[in-house]
Design an enzyme around this catalytic site. Structure first.
Site, short mmCIF file in Angstrom:
data_model
loop_
_atom_site.label_atom_id
_atom_site.label_comp_id
_atom_site.label_asym_id
_atom_site.label_seq_id
_atom_site.Cartn_x
_atom_site.Cartn_y
_atom_site.Cartn_z
CD GLU A 230 34.22 43.84 32.46
OE1 GLU A 230 35.12 44.62 32.76
OE2 GLU A 230 33.31 43.51 33.24
CG HIS B 145 36.91 38.20 35.98
ND1 HIS B 145 35.70 37.57 36.17
CD2 HIS B 145 36.70 39.50 36.25
CE1 HIS B 145 34.80 38.48 36.53
NE2 HIS B 145 35.38 39.66 36.58
#
Lengths: 393, 393
Positions: free
Chosen positions: A49, A242
Site C-alpha cells: 500500500e 497495520h
C-alpha cells in the site's frame, strides 16, 4: 551456501496505508518509517500500500545507503502499491497480476465475514498465488511470502495456500515472540484503527504474515518474531493502521535428521485433500453466482434496447418528443452499464471456471493415484507434494 | 528416464482458424482434423484458435481413445482458443494471461509491418512469455513452446524469446524437413489464404513454430519436421488457413561431450545483450506513445465535460432546448469514450513501464558484472544464462 554455515535473514513487513489524500499523516509516517528502516538495517523490507510512487522515490533516496537495491511494482491503472528494499542485490524480479480482483463496482478489502461476497475470489486468488509459488520455486533455496493477505489464519484461502505450498507461518513457528496479543496485525490500540473496522473481533485481527519454506536441501527456521503494538517501536505514533512484522530467519543446510517422513494420513482424508475439496465447492458456488449475474445483466441489456427502440419511435412520431429525448441518455446508460456488467461477470465466470478446473485436476489425480493403490499412503500426487515439503524441512 | 534410453516425442501443432460463423467449413475441417489426429496418434496435439468450446468438446469425445488427456484453456471474455490433447497423463496445467494484448478498439494480428503499431506490445508479450518460461522451467526436463506466435523468425520479439530462453527452432535444427518452401506456415497455395493477407511476402510467411530445449542433464533434438503444404496430408482441402506442423523429437541423457562451452562473445557485444537493448528501446518508445495518447484522451475528457456544462446551461436557460437535449447523449459519449481511452492508455503505459524496468534490470546486471571484470567473458549474468543453455545441450 557453504556447509555448516548459517545465514541469518532479518525481514521487515508493513502494510503502509499510504493512500494519497486519504490516509492520515502520510508524509510524517513515511519519514519515520524510513528513519527506522535505516537504523535497523534489515536484510529485506517489504512494503504494501505504497500507492504513491513519490513516496517510493522518497524512501528510495533515503534508504539508498542502507538498502542499495529496491523495486517498485507497477501494474494496472492504480498500480500494485508494492515495493521492496534490499540490503543485497536483487537478482531478478517478476510480477503476477491476479485473474480475479473482486468487483470493481464495490469497495474491496476485509468486510462482512458472515456473508463474504468475495469469498470465491479470495479462494481463487489464494489458489493462484499458491500455484505461482508452486511453479516458480522448484529450484529455489528459500521461499518467503510476506504481506497483508486479507485472510485470517483459519480462512479457507489461508489454509489452501499453506497446505498446497507447504509454507510455514513465522508467528506460529517461532519460540521467541514479542508483540501484540495473538500476533494481531490490526489492533484496537492503534489510533488509526476504527473499532467498527474490527467488527466481530474487538481484540484485533491477524491478516499480515511472514511465511517461509526452504526447498532444495536447506532448512529454515524463525528465531525471533516481533510485531509493533499499536504504536511505533519507540512508543511514538504508529507507522500505519497495520502493525509492522519483524522476523529473524535462520537458513542452513538440512542435516539428514531434519527430513522427517510425511505425517499426513491417506490422501482421501489428508488436510490437503479436504481443503482442496472445500475450495472446489466454494469456487463452484461462486461460478454459479457469476453465471446468474451474467444472465440477469443480459436481460437488462435486452430491456434497455427495447426501451431505446420505443423512445426512437416516439421521437420520430413526434409524440412526447422532449420526454423521449430526455429519456434517451438514461436508456443508453442502462444498455452500456448492463453490457459492462454482463462482460464483467462472463469474465468472472471464466476465471472461476479456470480455478475450478485446476482444483478438479489436482483432486482427480489424487483419486486416480489412490485407485491405483500402488502406494498405500500417501497417494502418489499428494505424496509428491509431501516429499517436496519433507525435502524442504 | 533411464540412462541410454531415448524418448521419442511426436508433436502436432495447428492454428485451427475456428471462429464460429466466420471461418469457412469449420465443422468439416474440425471433423477431418479429428480423424487425422486419431490415425496418426501423436504424443501431443496442440491447437490454437479453437474459439468454440463445442468444437473442443467434439474433439475431446472423438479423440478420447487415442488421447485420454485433454485440456481447454479458458480465460477473459472470449477465451484463449487454446487446447491440448495428450496421449500421456497431464500432470499439471497452468495459464498466464499477457499484461498487454493490443488495442481493443482495433483488430489484432499480423498487419502492416512497415508501421506496426503493435510492435511494443509484441515485444512486451515476447518478453513476458520468455520470462514465464525462464521462471517456471528451472527444474523441467524439457520445454516445448508451440504455436502461432504472430512473429516472423527475424522479428525482434522472436529473437528476444529465443535468445533469453535458449529455445531451439525445430525447423532450423532438423536434418529431415518435408513441407512448404522455407517452412512457411501461411502459403498462397492454401485456398483459405487471401493473397493480400500475405502482403509483401507473396511466397508465404513463417509465424507458427515448434521450439524446444532440454534443461536438466538431458539432450533434445529434432529428428524430423514436416508441414502441410496448402492442403491436408491426403491432398484434400486444408485443415485451416495455417499449415500444420509435425515434429519428431528425441530426448536422451546428455553425454558429457554434448556440453560445449558457450560460444557467445563478451556480454557487451553478445547477441543477447544487443537484442535486449533493441527491445528496451522499442518498449521505451511505446511507453512514450502511450503517455502521449493518455494525455490527449485527458484533454478530450476535459473538452467533453466543458461541452456538457455548456449544454446544461443552454437547456436550463431554455435556449435551443431541443438541440441541447439532442447533443447531450453524444457529449456524454465523448466523456465516457475518452475516459475509457485514457484509462486504457494509462494501463498500457504501466504495463510497458514494467517490461522496460525488467529489461533495464537485466541489462544493468550485465553491465555491473562486466564492470566487476571478475569474469572476462561472458559476463556473470549472461554467463549464467549461457551456462543454463549449455547444460541443456
Amino acid at each position: 551456501m557453504k556447509p555448516n554455515f548459517t545465514l541469518r535473514l532479518r525481514v521487515f513487513n508493513l502494510n503502509c496505508w499510504g493512500i494519497p489524500f486519504l490516509s492520515k499523516h502520510r508524509a510524517d509516517r513515511v519519514k519515520r518509517l524510513g528513519d527506522f528502516l535505516n537504523m535497523e538495517s534489515f536484510d529485506l523490507a517489504l512494503l504494501e500500500e505504497v500507492w504513491s510512487e513519490q513516496d517510493f522515490q522518497y524512501l528510495r533516496q533515503k534508504l539508498l545507503p542502507t538498502y542499495p537495491a529496491a523495486h517498485y511494482f507497477r501494474s494496472g491503472i492504480i498500480g500494485s502499491g508494492l515495493c521492496v528494499f534490499s540490503k543485497h542485490p536483487i537478482q531478478e524480479f517478476t510480477q503476477h497480476v491476479f485473474t480475479l480482483n473482486g468487483y470493481p463496482y464495490m469497495l474491496h478489502a476485509e468486510y462482512n465475514r458472515q456473508k463474504d461476497i468475495y469469498l470465491a475470489h479470495r479462494v481463487a486468488q489464494a489458489w493462484e498465488l499458491a500455484q505461482f509459488i508452486h511453479h516458480t520455486s522448484k529450484k529455489a533455496d528459500v521461499v518467503l511470502l510476506c504481506g497483508d493477505l486479507n485472510l485470517h489464519p483459519k480462512d479457507l484461502g489461508c489454509r489452501l495456500l499453506k497446505e498446497w505450498t507447504g509454507l510455514h507461518d513465522a508467528y506460529l513457528e517461532t519460540r521467541d515472540f514479542k508483540g501484540s496479543e495473538e500476533g494481531c496485525t490490526m489492533v484496537p490500540k492503534n489510533c488509526y484503527v476504527k473499532h467498527q473496522e474490527l467488527g466481530p473481533f474487538p481484540l484485533g485481527i491477524r491478516i499480515d504474515y511472514i511465511l517461509y519454506k526452504a526447498v532444495s536441501g536447506l532448512y529454515i527456521s524463525c528465531k525471533t518474531f516481533k510485531t509493533t503494538t499499536g504504536h511505533d517501536p519507540y512508543s511514538g505514533p504508529p507507522f500505519s493502521d497495520h502493525e509492522a512484522l519483524m522476523a529473524t530467519l535462520c537458513v542452513r543446510h538440512s542435516p539428514p535428521q531434519h527430513n522427517p517422513s510425511p505425517t499426513h494420513g491417506p490422501a482421501e482424508s489428508s488436510p490437503l485433500t479436504s481443503v482442496l475439496r472445500e475450495a472446489w465447492a466454494e469456487v463452484d458456488q461462486g461460478m454459479a453466482q457469476a453465471h446468474w449475474w451474467a444472465t440477469m445483466a443480459g436481460y437488462a441489456v435486452g430491456l434497455g434496447l427495447l426501451l431505446l427502440a420505443l423512445l426512437c419511435a416516439l421521437a420520430a412520431g413526434g409524440w412526447m418528443r422532449e420526454a423521449a429525448l430526455l429519456l434517451w441518455t438514461p436508456s443508453i446508460g442502462l444498455v452500456l452499464g448492463a453490457g459492462a456488467f454482463y462482460l464483467f461477470h462472463v469474465q468472472e465466470a471464466k476465471g472461476l471456471c479456470k480455478t475450478r478446473a485446476e482444483l478438479q485436476h489436482v483432486l482427480g489425480r489424487a483419486r486416480e493415484a489412490q485407485d491405483l493403490g500402488s502406494e498405500s499412503q500417501p497417494a502418489l500426487l499428494l505424496g509428491q507434494q509431501e516429499r517436496d515439503r519433507a525435502e524442504e524441512q
